[in-house]
Write a protein that holds these residues in place. Structure first.
Motif, PDB file in Angstrom:
ATOM      1  N   ASN A 107      -4.151 -13.713  25.913  1.00  0.00           N
ATOM      2  CA  ASN A 107      -4.894 -13.990  24.684  1.00  0.00           C
ATOM      3  C   ASN A 107      -3.830 -14.091  23.592  1.00  0.00           C
ATOM      4  OD1 ASN A 107      -5.980 -12.989  22.003  1.00  0.00           O
ATOM      5  ND2 ASN A 107      -7.891 -12.928  23.179  1.00  0.00           N
ATOM      6  N   GLU A 108      -3.777 -15.362  23.035  1.00  0.00           N
ATOM      7  CA  GLU A 108      -2.720 -15.345  21.960  1.00  0.00           C
ATOM      8  C   GLU A 108      -2.683 -14.570  20.648  1.00  0.00           C
ATOM      9  OE1 GLU A 108       0.046 -17.238  22.496  1.00  0.00           O
ATOM     10  OE2 GLU A 108      -0.860 -17.661  24.630  1.00  0.00           O
ATOM     11  N   PRO A 151      -3.527  -9.642  28.870  1.00  0.00           N
ATOM     12  CA  PRO A 151      -4.079 -10.546  29.782  1.00  0.00           C
ATOM     13  C   PRO A 151      -5.634 -10.484  29.962  1.00  0.00           C
ATOM     14  CG  PRO A 151      -3.256  -8.388  30.606  1.00  0.00           C
ATOM     15  CD  PRO A 151      -2.982  -8.548  29.378  1.00  0.00           C
ATOM     16  N   VAL A 152      -5.967 -11.692  30.047  1.00  0.00           N
ATOM     17  CA  VAL A 152      -7.408 -12.070  30.082  1.00  0.00           C
ATOM     18  C   VAL A 152      -7.820 -12.608  31.890  1.00  0.00           C
ATOM     19  CG1 VAL A 152      -9.593 -13.132  29.435  1.00  0.00           C
ATOM     20  CG2 VAL A 152      -7.763 -12.425  27.853  1.00  0.00           C
ATOM     21  N   GLN A 153      -8.762 -12.100  32.675  1.00  0.00           N
ATOM     22  CA  GLN A 153      -9.191 -12.289  33.921  1.00  0.00           C
ATOM     23  C   GLN A 153      -9.969 -13.837  33.569  1.00  0.00           C
ATOM     24  OE1 GLN A 153     -10.660  -9.612  36.252  1.00  0.00           O
ATOM     25  NE2 GLN A 153     -12.026 -11.007  37.577  1.00  0.00           N
ATOM     26  N   GLY A 173       2.199  -6.897  31.541  1.00  0.00           N
ATOM     27  CA  GLY A 173       0.667  -6.835  31.421  1.00  0.00           C
ATOM     28  C   GLY A 173      -0.085  -7.682  32.475  1.00  0.00           C
ATOM     29  N   SER A 174       0.391  -8.844  32.765  1.00  0.00           N
ATOM     30  CA  SER A 174      -0.428  -9.462  33.855  1.00  0.00           C
ATOM     31  C   SER A 174      -0.271  -8.744  34.994  1.00  0.00           C
ATOM     32  CB  SER A 174       0.033 -10.960  33.874  1.00  0.00           C
ATOM     33  OG  SER A 174      -0.227 -11.805  32.571  1.00  0.00           O
ATOM     34  N   ALA A 175       1.186  -8.378  35.435  1.00  0.00           N
ATOM     35  CA  ALA A 175       1.055  -7.754  37.067  1.00  0.00           C
ATOM     36  C   ALA A 175       0.292  -6.440  36.857  1.00  0.00           C
ATOM     37  CB  ALA A 175       2.644  -7.343  37.246  1.00  0.00           C
TER      38      ALA A 175
END
Length: 207
Positions: A103-104, A109-111, A136-138
């Motif tokens: 999300n900018e 992170p957004v699934q 964040g994503s990991a």
């Protein structure tokens, strides 16, 4: 549980080729898959084995087989570039998928996609992504895997920074982290420096 930088001469050579800005998508993908294969040897050092009876051309004897199902979880999209190399050496592995975007505004992170495999709770699970930047994503992908029931989880990347490593160890102290390089910093745009650039663009030629 553990953080390990796998500093093998063949890995360092191939990683250097990937870092070069003039490297083509074809060569980038090939080296990425080859590094994935080389890292498998260290990643699977503690994988459980079972004894089995086999027959050679000479006599019956005892051998070994991997006793635990293996599940790879690439973080879409760049993580897809690492699965082929690992799966060549572990052809029985299954592949789950986690799709995330950032999300900018919040930078969180957004699934947008997730697909599990069967028996993931009994499996040796490897989450893969070429880059570990902010973490964040990991961290989100590992949380999703745990929601599916995964217990034995390893995270594998090519390039990382301490900020991302620290976040993963804080959020998920029960996992192992493997990387080919611990780079110095993140720049103001969130890119690892010196890094690889945008791994997804370089894998798929979308730059």
């Amino acid at each position: 549980m553990a953080f390990k930088v796998i500093e093998h001469p063949l890995i360092l050579d191939k990683l250097t080729r990937m870092r070069k800005k003039e490297t083509s998508s074809k060569d980038f993908r090939e080296n990425l898959n080859e590094i994935g294969q080389l890292m498998v040897y260290e990643i699977f050092r503690d994988v459980p084995l079972a004894k089995i009876q086999i027959e050679t051309p000479v006599q019956k004897t005892e051998g070994y087989t991997i006793d635990t199902p293996v599940v790879l979880i690439p973080i879409i999209r760049a993580g897809l570039g690492m699965t082929e190399g690992i799966q060549r050496l572990v052809p029985t592995s299954r592949i789950a998928h986690v799709g995330l975007y950032r999300n900018e505004e919040t930078l969180e992170p957004v699934q947008y996609y997730a697909k599990a495999t069967k028996d993931i709770d009994k499996s040796y699970v490897i989450v893969v992504d070429p880059m570990l930047a902010t973490g964040g994503s990991a961290s989100k992908a590992i949380s999703i895997a745990k929601e599916w029931g995964a217990k034995n989880i390893k995270f594998v990347c090519l390039v990382s920074v301490q900020q991302g490593v620290d976040k993963l160890l804080k959020d998920h102290p029960d996992i192992d982290i493997y990387t080919a390089s611990l780079d110095p910093i993140l720049n103001e745009n969130g890119y690892i420096v010196p890094g690889l650039g945008d791994a997804g663009d370089r894998i798929f030629g979308t730059k």
